[in-house]
Design a protein around this motif. Structure first.
Motif, PDB file in Angstrom:
ATOM      1  N   TRP A 273       0.821  -1.213   0.000  1.00 54.87           N
ATOM      2  CA  TRP A 273       0.000   0.000   0.000  1.00 54.87           C
ATOM      3  C   TRP A 273       0.852   1.258   0.000  1.00 54.87           C
ATOM      4  CZ3 TRP A 273      -3.162  -2.382   4.541  1.00 54.87           C
ATOM      5  CH2 TRP A 273      -3.998  -3.384   4.032  1.00 54.87           C
ATOM      6  N   VAL A 274       1.913   1.253   0.776  1.00 51.49           N
ATOM      7  CA  VAL A 274       2.789   2.426   0.803  1.00 51.49           C
ATOM      8  C   VAL A 274       3.469   2.605  -0.558  1.00 51.49           C
ATOM      9  CG1 VAL A 274       4.829   3.458   1.867  1.00 51.49           C
ATOM     10  CG2 VAL A 274       3.110   2.311   3.296  1.00 51.49           C
ATOM     11  N   ASP A 275       3.884   1.507  -1.174  1.00 48.46           N
ATOM     12  CA  ASP A 275       4.469   1.580  -2.516  1.00 48.46           C
ATOM     13  C   ASP A 275       3.462   2.153  -3.507  1.00 48.46           C
ATOM     14  OD1 ASP A 275       6.898   0.556  -1.690  1.00 48.46           O
ATOM     15  OD2 ASP A 275       6.450  -1.505  -2.305  1.00 48.46           O
ATOM     16  N   TRP A 276       2.230   1.680  -3.448  1.00 48.90           N
ATOM     17  CA  TRP A 276       1.195   2.177  -4.355  1.00 48.90           C
ATOM     18  C   TRP A 276       0.949   3.666  -4.148  1.00 48.90           C
ATOM     19  CZ3 TRP A 276      -2.937  -2.234  -3.465  1.00 48.90           C
ATOM     20  CH2 TRP A 276      -2.479  -3.411  -4.074  1.00 48.90           C
ATOM     21  N   ALA A 277       0.957   4.085  -2.884  1.00 50.60           N
ATOM     22  CA  ALA A 277       0.703   5.487  -2.571  1.00 50.60           C
ATOM     23  C   ALA A 277       1.775   6.392  -3.165  1.00 50.60           C
ATOM     24  CB  ALA A 277       0.632   5.687  -1.061  1.00 50.60           C
ATOM     25  N   GLN A 278       2.964   5.864  -3.330  1.00 45.56           N
ATOM     26  CA  GLN A 278       4.082   6.649  -3.855  1.00 45.56           C
ATOM     27  C   GLN A 278       4.244   6.500  -5.362  1.00 45.56           C
ATOM     28  OE1 GLN A 278       7.195   5.060  -1.382  1.00 45.56           O
ATOM     29  NE2 GLN A 278       6.675   6.385   0.354  1.00 45.56           N
ATOM     30  N   THR A 279       3.353   5.716  -5.992  1.00 49.40           N
ATOM     31  CA  THR A 279       3.383   5.512  -7.439  1.00 49.40           C
ATOM     32  C   THR A 279       2.367   6.440  -8.100  1.00 49.40           C
ATOM     33  OG1 THR A 279       3.967   3.178  -7.145  1.00 49.40           O
ATOM     34  CG2 THR A 279       3.059   3.820  -9.284  1.00 49.40           C
ATOM     35  N   PRO A 280       2.732   7.172  -9.132  1.00 52.75           N
ATOM     36  CA  PRO A 280       1.770   8.055  -9.796  1.00 52.75           C
ATOM     37  C   PRO A 280       0.569   7.275 -10.344  1.00 52.75           C
ATOM     38  CG  PRO A 280       4.014   8.576 -10.486  1.00 52.75           C
ATOM     39  CD  PRO A 280       4.092   7.293  -9.711  1.00 52.75           C
ATOM     40  N   MET A 281      -0.594   7.845 -10.170  1.00 51.08           N
ATOM     41  CA  MET A 281      -1.811   7.219 -10.683  1.00 51.08           C
ATOM     42  C   MET A 281      -1.904   7.444 -12.188  1.00 51.08           C
ATOM     43  SD  MET A 281      -5.724   7.688  -9.247  1.00 51.08           S
ATOM     44  CE  MET A 281      -5.560   9.473  -9.144  1.00 51.08           C
ATOM     45  N   ASP A 282      -2.349   6.436 -12.912  1.00 48.61           N
ATOM     46  CA  ASP A 282      -2.507   6.498 -14.361  1.00 48.61           C
ATOM     47  C   ASP A 282      -3.836   7.186 -14.682  1.00 48.61           C
ATOM     48  OD1 ASP A 282      -3.098   6.007 -17.053  1.00 48.61           O
ATOM     49  OD2 ASP A 282      -2.189   4.016 -17.046  1.00 48.61           O
ATOM     50  N   PRO A 283      -3.832   8.434 -15.142  1.00 54.26           N
ATOM     51  CA  PRO A 283      -5.097   9.148 -15.374  1.00 54.26           C
ATOM     52  C   PRO A 283      -5.949   8.531 -16.474  1.00 54.26           C
ATOM     53  CG  PRO A 283      -3.231  10.424 -16.209  1.00 54.26           C
ATOM     54  CD  PRO A 283      -2.662   9.276 -15.452  1.00 54.26           C
ATOM     55  N   GLN A 284      -5.319   7.950 -17.493  1.00 58.31           N
ATOM     56  CA  GLN A 284      -6.080   7.331 -18.559  1.00 58.31           C
ATOM     57  C   GLN A 284      -6.803   6.089 -18.050  1.00 58.31           C
ATOM     58  OE1 GLN A 284      -6.761   8.401 -21.640  1.00 58.31           O
ATOM     59  NE2 GLN A 284      -8.079   6.593 -21.916  1.00 58.31           N
ATOM     60  N   LEU A 285      -6.094   5.261 -17.282  1.00 58.94           N
ATOM     61  CA  LEU A 285      -6.719   4.071 -16.711  1.00 58.94           C
ATOM     62  C   LEU A 285      -7.843   4.465 -15.761  1.00 58.94           C
ATOM     63  CD1 LEU A 285      -6.824   1.015 -16.339  1.00 58.94           C
ATOM     64  CD2 LEU A 285      -5.085   1.250 -14.547  1.00 58.94           C
ATOM     65  N   LEU A 286      -7.617   5.495 -14.961  1.00 59.95           N
ATOM     66  CA  LEU A 286      -8.663   5.958 -14.049  1.00 59.95           C
ATOM     67  C   LEU A 286      -9.914   6.349 -14.821  1.00 59.95           C
ATOM     68  CD1 LEU A 286      -9.698   6.861 -11.272  1.00 59.95           C
ATOM     69  CD2 LEU A 286      -8.611   9.087 -11.706  1.00 59.95           C
ATOM     70  N   SER A 287      -9.731   7.094 -15.893  1.00 61.08           N
ATOM     71  CA  SER A 287     -10.873   7.525 -16.699  1.00 61.08           C
ATOM     72  C   SER A 287     -11.629   6.318 -17.267  1.00 61.08           C
ATOM     73  CB  SER A 287     -10.387   8.426 -17.831  1.00 61.08           C
ATOM     74  OG  SER A 287     -11.450   8.792 -18.671  1.00 61.08           O
ATOM     75  N   GLU A 288     -10.900   5.326 -17.724  1.00 55.27           N
ATOM     76  CA  GLU A 288     -11.532   4.129 -18.288  1.00 55.27           C
ATOM     77  C   GLU A 288     -12.298   3.345 -17.229  1.00 55.27           C
ATOM     78  OE1 GLU A 288      -7.886   3.687 -21.552  1.00 55.27           O
ATOM     79  OE2 GLU A 288      -8.082   2.253 -19.897  1.00 55.27           O
ATOM     80  N   VAL A 289     -11.729   3.223 -16.047  1.00 54.54           N
ATOM     81  CA  VAL A 289     -12.388   2.472 -14.974  1.00 54.54           C
ATOM     82  C   VAL A 289     -13.632   3.209 -14.487  1.00 54.54           C
ATOM     83  CG1 VAL A 289     -12.133   1.735 -12.568  1.00 54.54           C
ATOM     84  CG2 VAL A 289     -10.360   1.187 -14.242  1.00 54.54           C
ATOM     85  N   LEU A 290     -13.531   4.521 -14.332  1.00 49.07           N
ATOM     86  CA  LEU A 290     -14.706   5.286 -13.914  1.00 49.07           C
ATOM     87  C   LEU A 290     -15.832   5.174 -14.942  1.00 49.07           C
ATOM     88  CD1 LEU A 290     -13.083   8.523 -12.421  1.00 49.07           C
ATOM     89  CD2 LEU A 290     -13.963   6.513 -11.203  1.00 49.07           C
ATOM     90  N   ALA A 291     -15.484   5.081 -16.202  1.00 45.55           N
ATOM     91  CA  ALA A 291     -16.497   4.918 -17.246  1.00 45.55           C
ATOM     92  C   ALA A 291     -17.196   3.561 -17.113  1.00 45.55           C
ATOM     93  CB  ALA A 291     -15.864   5.061 -18.622  1.00 45.55           C
ATOM     94  N   ILE A 292     -16.433   2.528 -16.803  1.00 46.16           N
ATOM     95  CA  ILE A 292     -17.021   1.194 -16.603  1.00 46.16           C
ATOM     96  C   ILE A 292     -17.972   1.198 -15.414  1.00 46.16           C
ATOM     97  CG2 ILE A 292     -16.495  -1.194 -15.943  1.00 46.16           C
ATOM     98  CD1 ILE A 292     -13.831  -0.873 -17.491  1.00 46.16           C
ATOM     99  N   LEU A 293     -17.592   1.913 -14.362  1.00 46.90           N
ATOM    100  CA  LEU A 293     -18.368   1.911 -13.122  1.00 46.90           C
ATOM    101  C   LEU A 293     -19.493   2.943 -13.110  1.00 46.90           C
ATOM    102  CD1 LEU A 293     -15.450   1.553 -10.534  1.00 46.90           C
ATOM    103  CD2 LEU A 293     -16.959  -0.252 -11.383  1.00 46.90           C
ATOM    104  N   ARG A 294     -19.572   3.777 -14.146  1.00 48.80           N
ATOM    105  CA  ARG A 294     -20.551   4.862 -14.144  1.00 48.80           C
ATOM    106  C   ARG A 294     -21.992   4.390 -13.893  1.00 48.80           C
ATOM    107  NH1 ARG A 294     -19.083   7.464 -18.696  1.00 48.80           N
ATOM    108  NH2 ARG A 294     -17.471   8.532 -17.486  1.00 48.80           N
ATOM    109  N   PRO A 295     -22.445   3.262 -14.460  1.00 47.97           N
ATOM    110  CA  PRO A 295     -23.834   2.847 -14.208  1.00 47.97           C
ATOM    111  C   PRO A 295     -24.137   2.553 -12.735  1.00 47.97           C
ATOM    112  CG  PRO A 295     -22.949   1.721 -16.135  1.00 47.97           C
ATOM    113  CD  PRO A 295     -21.795   2.409 -15.473  1.00 47.97           C
ATOM    114  N   ILE A 296     -23.111   2.300 -11.939  1.00 48.23           N
ATOM    115  CA  ILE A 296     -23.350   2.013 -10.519  1.00 48.23           C
ATOM    116  C   ILE A 296     -22.715   3.078  -9.627  1.00 48.23           C
ATOM    117  CG2 ILE A 296     -23.628  -0.476 -10.810  1.00 48.23           C
ATOM    118  CD1 ILE A 296     -20.655  -0.734  -9.835  1.00 48.23           C
ATOM    119  N   HIS A 297     -22.391   4.224 -10.206  1.00 53.11           N
ATOM    120  CA  HIS A 297     -21.800   5.302  -9.411  1.00 53.11           C
ATOM    121  C   HIS A 297     -22.735   5.697  -8.277  1.00 53.11           C
ATOM    122  CE1 HIS A 297     -19.466   8.773  -8.341  1.00 53.11           C
ATOM    123  NE2 HIS A 297     -20.499   9.584  -8.544  1.00 53.11           N
TER     124      HIS A 297
END
Length: 317
Positions: A273-297
């Motif tokens: 978890w600490v390693d993940w916290a220090q790793t930059p988040m992928d904005p493109q992947l985030l956008s794609e995942v949020l789009a998948i989850l939009r129907p249950i937002h």
């Protein structure tokens, strides 16, 4: 590790905090040495806040913390616990039990004060008691130096607004409401910030919903929610990323939330978890995942008394 102010308390919390529910064997049997080691690893890697409750393991989590923290200087960590929920279906928010619960927690964890004490899962009781009896009893303990800051925790968003309108709070702890799938906590931020209330977020993985692990039998997710979260997880895997990593990165990114609480009795998880916290988040992947989850937002389930829950949107989401 990034540190953020907790409202007007003067405390600075690490963006990731250690949740000690797993130390109480709430989710699986634990190895005691590993459990204690997980606390030490968390502190060594910069997590300075530990969250627990007498409910976790019916006291086991607090007792193990008393062992784990025995050789740790008190100024190295900020310690929070809860009161009012003690066993499945057993709640007692009376003033008498407030005093008893705080004293028991102090003894179990071998400390002379608690930095934060929260009324635990108040959606299960009449909120009038929290306002008229529980919080005043905690304030009295605050004047005695046993407790530094007080607040509430729970699942429905409605409970926070209801208490904020009737009582002063130092902090709140919300779980499952600032994740990839549910961001309802954001709507509450203006009210909390206007009153200087510190904001703690918890459970970025939404009880494994946003991981590759099987859901626990008690999970309330509907078939549609399960299917879309699985689709999002598989999409992340295809992109070479664990959805849990993205979920954690998303939940710690909001600068108005002092910390995100996540816990495990496995020190390797804590390191990840600490390693993940220090790793930059992928904005493109985030956008794609949020789009998948939009129907249950902002899908949510009910918890506690019906009158303490959030109204359902017209769509029935």
């Amino acid at each position: 590790m990034i540190f953020r102010p907790l409202g007007r308390t003067g405390l600075q919390l690490s963006q990731l905090s250690f949740g000690a529910s797993s130390l109480g064997q709430e989710f699986r049997p634990v190895d005691l040495n590993q459990a204690i080691r997980s606390v030490h690893v968390a502190l060594d890697l910069g997590m300075n806040f530990i969250d627990t409750s007498p409910y976790y393991g019916r006291g086991m989590s607090e007792c193990l913390l008393g062992v784990a923290l025995r050789e740790i200087p008190r100024d190295r960590y900020i310690l929070g616990t809860k009161l009012g929920r003690y066993a499945p279906g057993h709640f007692d928010f009376s003033a008498r039990r407030v005093v008893e619960s705080v004293d028991v927690s102090l003894e179990r964890m071998k400390v002379d004060h608690l930095d934060i004490v929260l009324c635990h899962d108040i959606e299960f009781v009449e909120l009038a008691q929290i306002v008229e009896e529980t919080l005043p009893a905690l304030r009295r303990l605050q004047t005695q130096g046993k407790v530094r800051f007080v607040g509430i925790s729970g699942y429905p968003m409605a409970i926070f607004k209801a208490i904020l309108d009737r009582a002063e709070l130092d902090v709140i702890l919300s779980y499952n409401h600032y994740t990839l799938q549910n961001t309802m906590l954001v709507d509450l931020l203006p009210d909390l910030q206007a009153k200087g209330v510190g904001i703690m977020n918890a459970a970025p993985f939404s009880a494994r919903l946003l991981t590759n692990a099987p859901l626990p039998p008690w999970h309330k997710a509907t078939p549609e929610v399960r299917a879309l979260c699985r689709k999002a997880a598989e999409h992340c895997t295809a992109r070479g990323v664990d959805i849990a990593q993205l979920a954690l990165q998303f939940s710690i990114a909001h600068e108005d939330m002092a910390t995100c609480i996540v816990g495990s009795a496995n020190p390797e998880n804590v390191k990840s978890w600490v390693d993940w916290a220090q790793t930059p988040m992928d904005p493109q992947l985030l956008s794609e995942v949020l789009a998948i989850l939009r129907p249950i937002h902002n899908w949510f389930y009910t918890e506690g008394r019906p009158e303490n829950n959030d109204p359902r949107p017209a769509s029935g989401n």
